[in-house]
Design a protein around this motif. Sequence first.
Motif, PDB file in Angstrom:
ATOM      1  N   HIS A 136       0.818  -1.160  -0.104  1.00  0.00           N
ATOM      2  CA  HIS A 136       0.094  -0.172   0.078  1.00  0.00           C
ATOM      3  C   HIS A 136       0.829   1.174  -0.092  1.00  0.00           C
ATOM      4  O   HIS A 136       0.499   2.299  -0.612  1.00  0.00           O
ATOM      5  CB  HIS A 136      -1.213   0.022   1.277  1.00  0.00           C
ATOM      6  CG  HIS A 136      -0.504   0.527   2.557  1.00  0.00           C
ATOM      7  ND1 HIS A 136       0.342  -0.292   3.212  1.00  0.00           N
ATOM      8  CD2 HIS A 136      -0.539   1.717   3.129  1.00  0.00           C
ATOM      9  CE1 HIS A 136       0.631   0.678   4.362  1.00  0.00           C
ATOM     10  NE2 HIS A 136       0.027   1.690   4.388  1.00  0.00           N
ATOM     11  N   LYS A 159      -9.104  -7.007  -2.924  1.00  0.00           N
ATOM     12  CA  LYS A 159      -8.252  -5.570  -2.615  1.00  0.00           C
ATOM     13  C   LYS A 159      -8.139  -4.772  -3.771  1.00  0.00           C
ATOM     14  O   LYS A 159      -7.647  -3.707  -3.435  1.00  0.00           O
ATOM     15  CB  LYS A 159      -6.649  -6.090  -2.432  1.00  0.00           C
ATOM     16  CG  LYS A 159      -6.767  -7.060  -1.223  1.00  0.00           C
ATOM     17  CD  LYS A 159      -5.140  -7.359  -0.878  1.00  0.00           C
ATOM     18  CE  LYS A 159      -5.125  -8.089   0.295  1.00  0.00           C
ATOM     19  NZ  LYS A 159      -3.533  -8.441   0.731  1.00  0.00           N
ATOM     20  N   ASP A 162      -9.786  -1.307  -2.643  1.00  0.00           N
ATOM     21  CA  ASP A 162      -8.595  -0.502  -1.680  1.00  0.00           C
ATOM     22  C   ASP A 162      -7.360  -0.012  -2.634  1.00  0.00           C
ATOM     23  O   ASP A 162      -6.981   1.138  -2.528  1.00  0.00           O
ATOM     24  CB  ASP A 162      -8.152  -1.516  -0.669  1.00  0.00           C
ATOM     25  CG  ASP A 162      -9.031  -1.714   0.318  1.00  0.00           C
ATOM     26  OD1 ASP A 162     -10.023  -1.003   0.682  1.00  0.00           O
ATOM     27  OD2 ASP A 162      -8.964  -2.811   1.136  1.00  0.00           O
TER      28      ASP A 162
END
Length: 214
Positions: A136, A159, A162
């Motif tokens: 991230h 994911k 995100d």
Amino acid sequence: MYPVCVGHEIVGRVVRVGSQVKDLKVGDLVGVGAQNDSCLSRKGYCEDCEAGYEQYCRHLVTTYNGVYINGGKSYGGYASYHRSPAHFAIKIPDGLPPEVAAPMMCGGITVYSPLRNYGCGPGKKVGIIGVGGLGHFAIMFAKALGANRVVAISRRSNKREDALKLGADEYIATDEDKGWVAENTRTLDLLVLTVSSSKACHSSVLYHRMNRPY
């Protein structure tokens, strides 16, 4: 050693400075990562420290469970106070909350370093394998460094949302997206692998097909 408090992503206020410290003052907010010291050629010429590669110094001191050149010990970031040479204390910019800055002292620099050293920036297409603790940060840093295209890569699509919120332009789910290898061969200038699972490692040859050879 006992009692070790571990902790290697430290942010706190400076409460005392040595007589030779020039860039920090009492009250400054600073951060310290996993490395706390090296010889810095204090006991004679050190090829690693002189070249700016203190992390390879044979006298490297870790932030916890380490021993300084003078014999003192490093007890980790959960201790009441932490002592660090100013060279390894990074001043935190005003407005950046300590809890946000702390993870950058280890996880952040782990991915920022290769992105910066290998030329992530405008005109580059960058792939980030793994959207976790390191991934991230890698997505956000690649975008902040100006990469034209940031591709997040994970095994499943859970994911995706995100990753796109973090700044990814595209998302590849390798277990679900059929034909992802052929569609993405030689499309990236830089690829950062942040995972350690056996499945991801076995797929490393396929990942490298995404990189341009020059």
